[in-house]
Design a protein around this motif. Structure first.
Motif, PDB file in Angstrom:
ATOM      1  N   PRO A   1       0.888  -1.315   0.163  1.00 40.12           N
ATOM      2  CA  PRO A   1       0.026  -0.024   0.020  1.00 40.12           C
ATOM      3  C   PRO A   1       0.761   1.301  -0.012  1.00 40.12           C
ATOM      4  O   PRO A   1       1.771   1.291   0.867  1.00 40.12           O
ATOM      5  N   VAL A   2       0.512   2.253  -0.851  1.00 42.34           N
ATOM      6  CA  VAL A   2       1.140   3.382  -0.900  1.00 42.34           C
ATOM      7  C   VAL A   2       0.421   4.689   0.019  1.00 42.34           C
ATOM      8  O   VAL A   2      -0.840   4.799   0.042  1.00 42.34           O
ATOM      9  N   GLU A   3       1.199   5.076   0.747  1.00 46.50           N
ATOM     10  CA  GLU A   3       0.685   6.203   1.802  1.00 46.50           C
ATOM     11  C   GLU A   3       0.402   7.603   0.764  1.00 46.50           C
ATOM     12  O   GLU A   3       1.033   7.840  -0.183  1.00 46.50           O
ATOM     13  N   GLN A   4      -1.026   7.948   1.067  1.00 39.97           N
ATOM     14  CA  GLN A   4      -1.266   9.378   0.238  1.00 39.97           C
ATOM     15  C   GLN A   4      -1.338  10.485   1.055  1.00 39.97           C
ATOM     16  O   GLN A   4      -1.494  10.439   2.339  1.00 39.97           O
ATOM     17  N   THR A   5      -0.711  11.563   0.553  1.00 40.25           N
ATOM     18  CA  THR A   5      -0.507  12.710   1.360  1.00 40.25           C
ATOM     19  C   THR A   5      -1.817  13.623   0.948  1.00 40.25           C
ATOM     20  O   THR A   5      -2.023  13.528  -0.277  1.00 40.25           O
TER      21      THR A   5
END
Length: 95
Positions: free
Chosen positions: A89-93
């Protein structure tokens, strides 16, 4: 599988240490530690040297086989994984 070989390896190591400590040195007799002539009757007429030598050889061979097996297994680790279909999973800012 590695856990099985590692536990066997440690077991053979402890057995090897105990068997070597049971053997008498040059000039010492088993009867001294067992109290008189009991050392001769405990291991038979041949004495403790032949029995303990054969056991030591067998355990030493098993110890070496587990050593080589563990070395081979550590050098040939598989690249496959049970989680091949999952993605990280990619962290979203939130700007």
């Amino acid at each position: 599988m590695t856990t099985l070989f590692l536990s066997l390896h440690v077991t053979f190591c402890i057995l090897l240490i105990l068997i070597v400590l049971l053997q008498s040195g040059k000039g010492a007799e088993m009867g001294v530690s067992l109290g008189g002539g009991a050392g001769q009757t405990l291991f038979g007429a041949g004495g403790p040297a032949t029995i303990l030598t054969k056991i030591t050889t067998g355990v030493a061979i098993l110890f070496m086989v587990t050593s080589l097996t563990l070395a081979y297994m550590s050098g040939h680790k598989s690249d496959s994984s049970v989680m091949t279909e999952n993605t990280i999973p990619v962290e979203q800012t939130g700007k």
